[in-house]
Design a protein around this motif. Structure first.
Motif, PDB file in Angstrom:
ATOM      1  N   LYS A 188      -0.276  -1.470  14.265  1.00 34.82           N
ATOM      2  CA  LYS A 188       0.266  -1.568  12.917  1.00 34.82           C
ATOM      3  C   LYS A 188       0.885  -2.950  12.696  1.00 34.82           C
ATOM      4  N   VAL A 189       0.748  -3.462  11.482  1.00 33.07           N
ATOM      5  CA  VAL A 189       1.352  -4.747  11.139  1.00 33.07           C
ATOM      6  C   VAL A 189       2.491  -4.590  10.145  1.00 33.07           C
ATOM      7  N   CYS A 190       2.636  -3.412   9.562  1.00 31.91           N
ATOM      8  CA  CYS A 190       3.768  -3.143   8.682  1.00 31.91           C
ATOM      9  C   CYS A 190       3.842  -1.645   8.425  1.00 31.91           C
ATOM     10  N   HIS A 191       4.950  -1.214   7.853  1.00 28.26           N
ATOM     11  CA  HIS A 191       5.110   0.187   7.482  1.00 28.26           C
ATOM     12  C   HIS A 191       4.199   0.505   6.304  1.00 28.26           C
ATOM     13  N   ASN A 192       3.756   1.758   6.244  1.00 29.92           N
ATOM     14  CA  ASN A 192       2.824   2.156   5.183  1.00 29.92           C
ATOM     15  C   ASN A 192       3.405   1.940   3.782  1.00 29.92           C
ATOM     16  N   LEU A 193       4.721   2.050   3.639  1.00 30.63           N
ATOM     17  CA  LEU A 193       5.339   1.856   2.326  1.00 30.63           C
ATOM     18  C   LEU A 193       5.389   0.393   1.918  1.00 30.63           C
ATOM     19  N   ARG A 194       5.134  -0.523   2.857  1.00 28.06           N
ATOM     20  CA  ARG A 194       5.206  -1.957   2.548  1.00 28.06           C
ATOM     21  C   ARG A 194       3.828  -2.625   2.582  1.00 28.06           C
ATOM     22  N   ILE A 195       2.779  -1.843   2.493  1.00 29.83           N
ATOM     23  CA  ILE A 195       1.424  -2.409   2.559  1.00 29.83           C
ATOM     24  C   ILE A 195       1.181  -3.388   1.419  1.00 29.83           C
TER      25      ILE A 195
ATOM     26  N   ASN B 126       2.855  -6.788   1.873  1.00 28.70           N
ATOM     27  CA  ASN B 126       2.481  -7.614   3.022  1.00 28.70           C
ATOM     28  C   ASN B 126       1.484  -8.680   2.586  1.00 28.70           C
ATOM     29  N   ARG B 127       1.837  -9.950   2.796  1.00 31.89           N
ATOM     30  CA  ARG B 127       0.979 -11.064   2.400  1.00 31.89           C
ATOM     31  C   ARG B 127       0.338 -11.761   3.594  1.00 31.89           C
ATOM     32  N   VAL B 128       0.930 -11.602   4.765  1.00 39.79           N
ATOM     33  CA  VAL B 128       0.419 -12.301   5.949  1.00 39.79           C
ATOM     34  C   VAL B 128      -0.981 -11.812   6.295  1.00 39.79           C
ATOM     35  N   PHE B 129      -1.193 -10.498   6.243  1.00 39.22           N
ATOM     36  CA  PHE B 129      -2.473  -9.917   6.665  1.00 39.22           C
ATOM     37  C   PHE B 129      -3.291  -9.394   5.497  1.00 39.22           C
TER      38      PHE B 129
ATOM     39  N   ARG C  93       6.782  -7.974  12.965  1.00 43.20           N
ATOM     40  CA  ARG C  93       7.583  -9.150  12.587  1.00 43.20           C
ATOM     41  C   ARG C  93       6.748 -10.428  12.563  1.00 43.20           C
ATOM     42  N   HIS C  94       5.444 -10.315  12.527  1.00 38.46           N
ATOM     43  CA  HIS C  94       4.592 -11.496  12.553  1.00 38.46           C
ATOM     44  C   HIS C  94       4.617 -12.210  11.200  1.00 38.46           C
ATOM     45  N   ARG C  95       4.653 -13.541  11.261  1.00 34.13           N
ATOM     46  CA  ARG C  95       4.648 -14.347  10.045  1.00 34.13           C
ATOM     47  C   ARG C  95       3.371 -15.155   9.898  1.00 34.13           C
ATOM     48  N   SER C  96       2.454 -15.025  10.821  1.00 32.91           N
ATOM     49  CA  SER C  96       1.155 -15.679  10.707  1.00 32.91           C
ATOM     50  C   SER C  96       0.133 -14.895  11.520  1.00 32.91           C
TER      51      SER C  96
END
Length: 295
Positions: A118-125, A128-131, A253-256
């Motif tokens: 997972k790269v983020c919580h489902n509520l924040r899909i 999310n701009r990084v991915f 917590r990835h930013r790139s």
């Protein structure tokens, strides 16, 4: 993890890899100044791999509070944290090739499985701009997620034999033929790998795919050895669990994208250095029952 051994193997790899890599790089029309970094590529690789077994859950804390404070003798030319984040991007391709050198040897018994990252919580899909446009929504037995899948193949000693990274909506069966190129013998998977087309394709590669049957499928006779090994398929699930809980295979917590891949590759490499891997520990006389080559 032995820092000296890790750095030695990274440095030996870089000494052989860098000249070949630079010889294949395309020349840029823009003249740029080539300054040597205070930290060598092998040192950067050592630090990002070392983080995976450090017990720290945050890389910034690990670098500023541990590397800069307690590993000054091992890394006398440390740079600032912001500069190190820039240097991490340069070790993406070397880490991928270094992981390839750390793969184990096929013994005739292999296990395949896929795990979600997972790269983020489902509520924040949507936020999310990084991915964006890279990660995809997928579904596992535990529910929906947004991110990627890591497909692994291991032998009965817990050694990695193959790795593939795909978007989260990829069918688990799709990467299997490429993962099985270096394999022979028997490949055990869960019900998600049931496919007559995949079975026939792997059979042509001298690999027999063995899976559990669904409830609506007719029962088939299976050798006792295959039944026993099929019950041991949880071995690869233990590897997935260790990659997520002991190492930092998954966090949000990835930013790139580059740093995400660097972190993922470093976690897989760190696992290969684990002394006691999940293994069957079967006696050699029982392993000798596995046929070599085509059946």
């Amino acid at each position: 993890m032995d820092i000296l051994r890790l750095f030695y193997e990274c440095d030996e790899f870089c000494a052989a890899f860098l000249p070949r890599w630079q010889a294949h790089l395309l020349a840029s029309q823009v003249t740029r100044r080539q300054r040597a970094s205070r930290l060598s590529l092998s040192e950067v690789m050592t630090i990002v791999i070392l983080f995976q077994q450090s017990g720290y859950r945050n890389f910034k804390t690990f670098y500023t509070a541990h590397v800069c404070q307690h590993l000054q003798r091992e890394f006398p030319h440390v740079v600032s944290y912001n500069r190190f984040v820039e240097l991490k991007a340069d070790c993406l391709l070397p880490l991928a090739f270094f992981l390839h050198t750390r793969l184990g040897r096929c013994t005739g018994i292999s296990f395949v499985d896929a795990t979600s990252v997972k790269v983020c919580h489902n509520l924040r899909i949507k936020a999310n701009r990084v991915f964006k446009e890279i990660a995809k929504r997928g579904k596992t037995s535990t529910g929906w997620f947004y991110g990627f899948k890591v497909h692994l193949v291991i032998n009965e000693q817990g050694e990695l034999l193959g790795v593939r990274i795909t978007p989260g909506n990829t069918d688990d069966r799709k990467p299997v033929p490429r993962l099985a190129k270096r394999l022979w013998g028997k490949l055990f998977g869960d019900r998600g790998y049931i496919s007559q087309k995949l079975f026939d394709q792997l059979w042509q590669q001298d690999v027999q795919l063995i899976t559990k049957l669904k409830k609506n499928m007719k029962n088939k006779l299976m050798p006792l050895l295959d039944k026993l090994l099929l019950r041991k398929r949880a071995l690869i699930e233990t590897v997935n669990d260790q990659l997520k809980n002991i190492y930092q295979l998954e966090h949000t917590r990835h930013r790139s994208v580059t740093n995400f891949l660097v972190n993922l590759l470093a976690a897989l490499i760190a696992y290969t250095y684990q002394e006691k891997k999940p293994a069957l520990n079967w006696p050699p006389n029982e392993l000798a029952l596995i046929p070599a080559g085509r059946f």
